[in-house]
Structures are given as structure tokens and as C-alpha cells.
Design a protein around this motif. Sequence first.
Motif, PDB file in Angstrom:
ATOM      1  N   VAL A 234       0.864  -1.176   0.000  1.00 22.71           N
ATOM      2  CA  VAL A 234       0.000   0.000   0.000  1.00 22.71           C
ATOM      3  C   VAL A 234       0.904   1.230   0.000  1.00 22.71           C
ATOM      4  N   GLU A 235       0.471   2.274  -0.707  1.00 22.17           N
ATOM      5  CA  GLU A 235       1.226   3.529  -0.653  1.00 22.17           C
ATOM      6  C   GLU A 235       0.585   4.453   0.372  1.00 22.17           C
ATOM      7  N   ALA A 236       1.412   5.008   1.250  1.00 23.25           N
ATOM      8  CA  ALA A 236       0.955   5.974   2.255  1.00 23.25           C
ATOM      9  C   ALA A 236       0.848   7.349   1.601  1.00 23.25           C
TER      10      ALA A 236
ATOM     11  N   VAL B  51       6.360   4.593   1.337  1.00 24.81           N
ATOM     12  CA  VAL B  51       6.275   5.955   1.870  1.00 24.81           C
ATOM     13  C   VAL B  51       7.049   6.908   0.958  1.00 24.81           C
ATOM     14  N   ASN B  52       6.419   8.025   0.606  1.00 25.45           N
ATOM     15  CA  ASN B  52       7.085   9.028  -0.240  1.00 25.45           C
ATOM     16  C   ASN B  52       8.099   9.825   0.564  1.00 25.45           C
ATOM     17  N   LEU B  53       9.269  10.027  -0.008  1.00 28.35           N
ATOM     18  CA  LEU B  53      10.284  10.890   0.604  1.00 28.35           C
ATOM     19  C   LEU B  53      10.471  12.110  -0.284  1.00 28.35           C
TER      20      LEU B  53
ATOM     21  N   LEU C 280      10.628   2.956   0.283  1.00 27.74           N
ATOM     22  CA  LEU C 280      10.692   4.418   0.222  1.00 27.74           C
ATOM     23  C   LEU C 280      10.649   4.844  -1.239  1.00 27.74           C
ATOM     24  N   GLU C 281       9.782   5.802  -1.551  1.00 24.27           N
ATOM     25  CA  GLU C 281       9.638   6.295  -2.927  1.00 24.27           C
ATOM     26  C   GLU C 281      10.343   7.630  -3.073  1.00 24.27           C
ATOM     27  N   LEU C 282      11.247   7.712  -4.028  1.00 22.08           N
ATOM     28  CA  LEU C 282      11.934   8.966  -4.310  1.00 22.08           C
ATOM     29  C   LEU C 282      11.734   9.316  -5.774  1.00 22.08           C
TER      30      LEU C 282
ATOM     31  N   ILE D 153      11.691   4.295  -7.470  1.00 22.93           N
ATOM     32  CA  ILE D 153      11.706   5.592  -8.149  1.00 22.93           C
ATOM     33  C   ILE D 153      10.270   5.923  -8.533  1.00 22.93           C
ATOM     34  N   ASP D 154       9.765   7.027  -7.989  1.00 24.85           N
ATOM     35  CA  ASP D 154       8.382   7.448  -8.209  1.00 24.85           C
ATOM     36  C   ASP D 154       8.284   8.248  -9.510  1.00 24.85           C
ATOM     37  N   ASP D 155       7.126   8.155 -10.160  1.00 21.47           N
ATOM     38  CA  ASP D 155       6.863   8.931 -11.388  1.00 21.47           C
ATOM     39  C   ASP D 155       7.987   8.753 -12.408  1.00 21.47           C
TER      40      ASP D 155
ATOM     41  N   LEU E  30      10.610   0.436 -10.061  1.00 19.01           N
ATOM     42  CA  LEU E  30      10.288   1.656 -10.801  1.00 19.01           C
ATOM     43  C   LEU E  30       8.779   1.821 -10.828  1.00 19.01           C
ATOM     44  N   LYS E  31       8.303   3.014 -10.519  1.00 17.05           N
ATOM     45  CA  LYS E  31       6.878   3.292 -10.624  1.00 17.05           C
ATOM     46  C   LYS E  31       6.646   4.128 -11.879  1.00 17.05           C
ATOM     47  N   LEU E  32       5.967   3.533 -12.842  1.00 20.68           N
ATOM     48  CA  LEU E  32       5.734   4.219 -14.117  1.00 20.68           C
ATOM     49  C   LEU E  32       4.679   5.293 -13.936  1.00 20.68           C
TER      50      LEU E  32
HETATM   51 MG    MG Z   1       4.435   8.019  -4.611  1.00 22.31          MG
END
Ligand code: MG
Length: 288
Positions: free
Chosen positions: A58-60, A118-120, A150-152, A180-182, A201-203
Motif C-alpha cells: 500500500v502507498e501511504a 512511503v514518499n520521501l 521508500l519512494e523517491l 523511483i516514483d513517477d 520503478l513506478k511508471l
Molecule cells: Mg508516490
Amino acid sequence: WAKAEGRGRWAVYDPERSAADIARSALAAGLPAALDRGEFVVHYQPIVSLLDGSMIAVEALVRWAHPELGLVGPDRFIGLAEETGLIVRLGEWVLRQACRDARAWHREFPGAKLVVSVNLAARQADDPAIVDTVASALSRTGLPAELLQLELTESAVMGTAGEPLRSLYRLADLGVRLAIDDFGTGYSNLVYLRRLPIHCLKLAGPFVEGIRGAGDDPPPDHRDERIVDALVRLAHALELSVTAEAVETGEQAERLRALRCDTGQGRWFGPPAPADQITARLRGETTE
Ligand code: MG
Ligand code: C2E
Ligand code: MG
Ligand code: MG
């Protein structure tokens, strides 16, 4: 002269300042007190396996339960919190809360091995203290490190010095996953991608938007499809997993699965929701 809300700070009155600017700074001025009053809440959005539909993470996603404005989305205040530096304290609070909730899920549903992502913000990631912050969030909550991701963003990974952050190696050494986010919308430095300890990797949504079924209206955008195809191959060649963001239809989910994407996130699989709704979903999935 106009007195900014609360803090006793003074701003020069400028007739050119738009109403939107003024609303923006009022919102910014309210952030520290809101954090002290406990007005922030963390919602969680399922990240689902495209192979079998199970929820694997799950993404916070933080929200501000504003006393007058209602639930305010992060796009309206994360940028402000970054500018004022409050993001460090807010981000640490989100991290703690997310680790606490994930620990509770892990206790009740150990077989689910649910990861919390979790987004950083760049500013958090760029601070060497982040390694201790993450280590202490894990030890205080008792969450196993492998259940934290951790998403960066691409630019956060590169840091303000224009070099990949050293902290990333130390975070990876703790045993947490890095994503890696976005991906594909920022400054994609593929040279560093091959050396960094990244797991996923998050597309980004814009690529996923063009992915549709053959019979859909509007028809699929074959260039987006080729980009996703190429990025998935690249990721898999580097032994990274791929999450497609902003999956909104079943046709998209099906097509993304055919393109070998590993996981999907978006309205199709469920919107961001309070923690108890994730608990209910885990209950449903694990008793089936
Ligand atoms: Mg994110
Ligand atoms: P993100 O990390 O890329 O998060 C995904 C965003 O996509 C979320 O927006 C989510 O609600 C939204 N989304 C979910 N399903 C769909 C869909 O089907 N289609 C589309 N188009 N979008 C969908 P949200 O919650 O408004 O968050 C916006 C951004 O705010 C996040 O983007 C992230 O960059 C940032 N953010 C959220 N929480 C935090 C936090 O705790 N710390 C930091 N630093 N940033 C955060
Ligand atoms: Mg994203
Ligand atoms: Mg984003």
C-alpha cells in the motif's frame, strides 16, 4: 502591512499579489500548528499484483483534515511544506504512522507480507539524518525493514549536489526497498540507475494513460504502449520490479499485465482509503 496568521511574521503588502497567493501563504502558515494539533491523516492505496490480483503493498498518502476546508490533498500543501522546511517533521510523522500501521497489519496478517510504501521529499532524502530517522522508525515500531519501501523521485535521487545520494546505499543496507516514483517524467539518469540500490520503478500516470484495450474509445496510444514496453524491459533487465500508477480501467490492467508490468495502483484497484479499510480488505483476502 499584513500580519501572517499566527506566527507574528509580517509580510509586505503587495497589491500585485493574487488572492491565490494569499490563500497559499495562509495555508502554509497554518501547517506547523496543524501538525502539532494532529490534523494530518495517512490514507493508503493498494498496490496489486497484476498476475493474481492480490494486494502486495500500500502507498501511504498524507491528507490534511482541515477544520474549515475539509480533507485537503497533498498537492496543495507538500510543496509548501518543502519550501518552509516543515516537510522534514511532517515526513517523519508520516513515516512513523505508516510503520505503525504496517506493523499492525503484519501482526494480524503475517502471511500477507504487506509492504508499506512511503514518499520521501527531495529535502528529506538529501538530509544525511534520514538514515537514522528511518532506522529509528523501524526499531520503535518493530516493522521488519523489508516491509518498508521508500519512494523517491528521479530528481530527489540525484540530490542537490547533482550526484546520487550516498544515503541511498545506507538506506538499502538497512534492508528497506527503494522505488523511483513517477519514473520517466523527471531527469532520468540511466547511468546512475545501473549503480544505485533501487528495487522498483513506478511508471508515471501519463504513460499509463495511453495504455488501453484494442476496442477502447479513445483507442490505445501505441507510442505510450511502446514506451511502457521498453521501460518494463529495461527494469527487468536491471532486476527491478515495475508498478504502473494511475490504472483506471480493467482494460488498462489487462494490457499492462500483457506488457509484463508486475504491479498496478490506481482507482481500478481501489482509491486511497483510511487504514481500517485496508484492514477490512486484508481480512477478506486472507480468509478466502
Ligand atoms: Mg508516490
Ligand atoms: P504520487 O506519489 O505519485 O502518488 C500517486 C497519486 O496518484 C496520489 O495522489 C493518488 O491519490 C493518485 N491516484 C490514485 N489513483 C489514481 C488514478 O486512478 N488515476 C490518477 N490519475 N491518479 C490516481 P495524491 O494522494 O493527491 O498525492 C499526490 C502526490 O503528493 C503524491 O504523488 C506524492 O508525490 C505526494 N505525497 C503524498 N503523500 C506524501 C507524503 O507523505 N510525503 C511526501 N513527500 N509526498 C507525498
Ligand atoms: Mg507517483
Ligand atoms: Mg507525484
